[in-house]
Design a protein around this motif. Structure first.
Motif, PDB file in Angstrom:
ATOM      1  N   LEU A 130      -0.056  -3.049 -14.242  1.00 22.99           N
ATOM      2  CA  LEU A 130       0.549  -3.567 -13.013  1.00 22.99           C
ATOM      3  C   LEU A 130       0.002  -2.833 -11.789  1.00 22.99           C
ATOM      4  N   LEU A 131      -0.123  -1.512 -11.872  1.00 25.70           N
ATOM      5  CA  LEU A 131      -0.715  -0.747 -10.765  1.00 25.70           C
ATOM      6  C   LEU A 131      -2.152  -1.188 -10.498  1.00 25.70           C
ATOM      7  N   ALA A 132      -2.923  -1.389 -11.572  1.00 21.84           N
ATOM      8  CA  ALA A 132      -4.309  -1.829 -11.409  1.00 21.84           C
ATOM      9  C   ALA A 132      -4.361  -3.217 -10.766  1.00 21.84           C
ATOM     10  N   ALA A 133      -3.479  -4.113 -11.180  1.00 18.16           N
ATOM     11  CA  ALA A 133      -3.474  -5.471 -10.630  1.00 18.16           C
ATOM     12  C   ALA A 133      -3.137  -5.466  -9.135  1.00 18.16           C
ATOM     13  N   PHE A 169      -6.942   6.647 -21.834  1.00 18.88           N
ATOM     14  CA  PHE A 169      -6.163   7.808 -22.278  1.00 18.88           C
ATOM     15  C   PHE A 169      -4.862   7.352 -22.948  1.00 18.88           C
ATOM     16  N   ARG A 170      -4.215   6.393 -22.347  1.00 17.23           N
ATOM     17  CA  ARG A 170      -2.924   5.941 -22.883  1.00 17.23           C
ATOM     18  C   ARG A 170      -3.071   5.243 -24.232  1.00 17.23           C
ATOM     19  N   TRP A 171      -4.108   4.424 -24.399  1.00 17.51           N
ATOM     20  CA  TRP A 171      -4.310   3.746 -25.681  1.00 17.51           C
ATOM     21  C   TRP A 171      -4.614   4.744 -26.777  1.00 17.51           C
ATOM     22  N   ARG A 172      -5.415   5.781 -26.460  1.00 17.50           N
ATOM     23  CA  ARG A 172      -5.736   6.782 -27.482  1.00 17.50           C
ATOM     24  C   ARG A 172      -4.514   7.589 -27.886  1.00 17.50           C
ATOM     25  N   ARG A 173      -3.572   7.721 -27.001  1.00 18.73           N
ATOM     26  CA  ARG A 173      -2.350   8.466 -27.317  1.00 18.73           C
ATOM     27  C   ARG A 173      -1.265   7.556 -27.895  1.00 18.73           C
ATOM     28  N   GLN A 174      -1.596   6.325 -28.189  1.00 14.61           N
ATOM     29  CA  GLN A 174      -0.652   5.345 -28.730  1.00 14.61           C
ATOM     30  C   GLN A 174       0.573   5.161 -27.827  1.00 14.61           C
ATOM     31  N   ARG A 175       0.300   5.061 -26.546  1.00 11.98           N
ATOM     32  CA  ARG A 175       1.380   4.800 -25.586  1.00 11.98           C
ATOM     33  C   ARG A 175       1.173   3.423 -24.969  1.00 11.98           C
ATOM     34  N   ALA A 176       1.163   2.416 -25.812  1.00  9.81           N
ATOM     35  CA  ALA A 176       0.899   1.058 -25.330  1.00  9.81           C
ATOM     36  C   ALA A 176       1.992   0.568 -24.394  1.00  9.81           C
ATOM     37  N   TRP A 177       3.222   1.007 -24.587  1.00 11.23           N
ATOM     38  CA  TRP A 177       4.314   0.545 -23.734  1.00 11.23           C
ATOM     39  C   TRP A 177       4.155   1.026 -22.302  1.00 11.23           C
ATOM     40  N   VAL A 178       3.508   2.173 -22.100  1.00 15.97           N
ATOM     41  CA  VAL A 178       3.271   2.688 -20.749  1.00 15.97           C
ATOM     42  C   VAL A 178       2.110   1.948 -20.101  1.00 15.97           C
ATOM     43  N   ALA A 179       1.239   1.373 -20.914  1.00 15.38           N
ATOM     44  CA  ALA A 179       0.067   0.678 -20.390  1.00 15.38           C
ATOM     45  C   ALA A 179       0.449  -0.540 -19.553  1.00 15.38           C
ATOM     46  N   ILE A 180       1.604  -1.103 -19.783  1.00 12.41           N
ATOM     47  CA  ILE A 180       2.037  -2.266 -18.994  1.00 12.41           C
ATOM     48  C   ILE A 180       2.201  -1.874 -17.526  1.00 12.41           C
ATOM     49  N   GLY A 181       2.845  -0.755 -17.262  1.00 14.50           N
ATOM     50  CA  GLY A 181       2.972  -0.273 -15.886  1.00 14.50           C
ATOM     51  C   GLY A 181       1.637   0.087 -15.279  1.00 14.50           C
ATOM     52  N   THR A 182       0.757   0.643 -16.102  1.00 12.24           N
ATOM     53  CA  THR A 182      -0.581   0.991 -15.629  1.00 12.24           C
ATOM     54  C   THR A 182      -1.358  -0.263 -15.251  1.00 12.24           C
ATOM     55  N   GLN A 226       0.832  -1.212   0.000  1.00 14.27           N
ATOM     56  CA  GLN A 226       0.000   0.000   0.000  1.00 14.27           C
ATOM     57  C   GLN A 226       0.861   1.255   0.000  1.00 14.27           C
ATOM     58  N   PHE A 227       1.961   1.234   0.720  1.00 13.89           N
ATOM     59  CA  PHE A 227       2.855   2.392   0.741  1.00 13.89           C
ATOM     60  C   PHE A 227       3.464   2.623  -0.638  1.00 13.89           C
ATOM     61  N   VAL A 228       3.917   1.548  -1.287  1.00 11.57           N
ATOM     62  CA  VAL A 228       4.488   1.672  -2.633  1.00 11.57           C
ATOM     63  C   VAL A 228       3.433   2.194  -3.605  1.00 11.57           C
ATOM     64  N   LEU A 229       2.211   1.657  -3.519  1.00 12.76           N
ATOM     65  CA  LEU A 229       1.121   2.151  -4.366  1.00 12.76           C
ATOM     66  C   LEU A 229       0.834   3.624  -4.096  1.00 12.76           C
TER      67      LEU A 229
END
Length: 127
Positions: A109-112, A94-107, A18-21
């Motif tokens: 992970l945060l959601a998971a 937002f990230r998919w619409r901006r064609q930032r699929a590589w950043v979506a992996i970190g996103t 939780q602290f890291v999140l």
């Protein structure tokens, strides 16, 4: 390992996650709240949705660590983590619409991790 030690280890691990999140979401929220408008615009749209998302992330980050700081309100944690998971899924659009699929992996992970905290804090984890 007996049950008491296992329960304490689980609680310590959950609070650490939780602290890291909270640090990650706090950073994301502050960067969206104080970023220049040009960086937040999606085409010709206003940066308001990104700013609202940043504010929600910042409030959620505070709600994740509030029970640790004041030793109260543990029921707030799964609610905050669930709301952060929902906000993160919204951020994926937002990230998919901006064609930032590589950043979506970190996103993702945060959601998971947020969903895992919801599940464990909602009563599945030993107390």
């Amino acid at each position: 390992m007996n049950g008491t030690v296992w329960a304490e280890l689980t609680q310590f691990t959950l609070w650490g996650a939780q602290f890291v999140l909270a640090v990650c979401y706090g950073y994301l929220g502050l960067s969206r709240l104080f970023a220049p408008n040009e960086r937040l615009r999606d085409g010709e749209r206003t940066p308001l949705p990104a700013r609202l998302l940043g504010g929600a992330e910042l409030v959620g980050a505070i709600a994740l660590i509030f029970p640790v700081l004041f030793e109260t309100g543990e029921a707030l944690v799964p609610i905050a983590a669930g709301c952060l998971a929902a906000a993160t899924i919204l951020d994926l659009t937002f990230r998919w619409r901006r064609q930032r699929a590589w950043v979506a992996i970190g996103t993702l992970l945060l959601a998971a991790v947020s969903v895992l905290i919801v599940i464990l804090r909602a009563g599945v984890a030993p107390r």
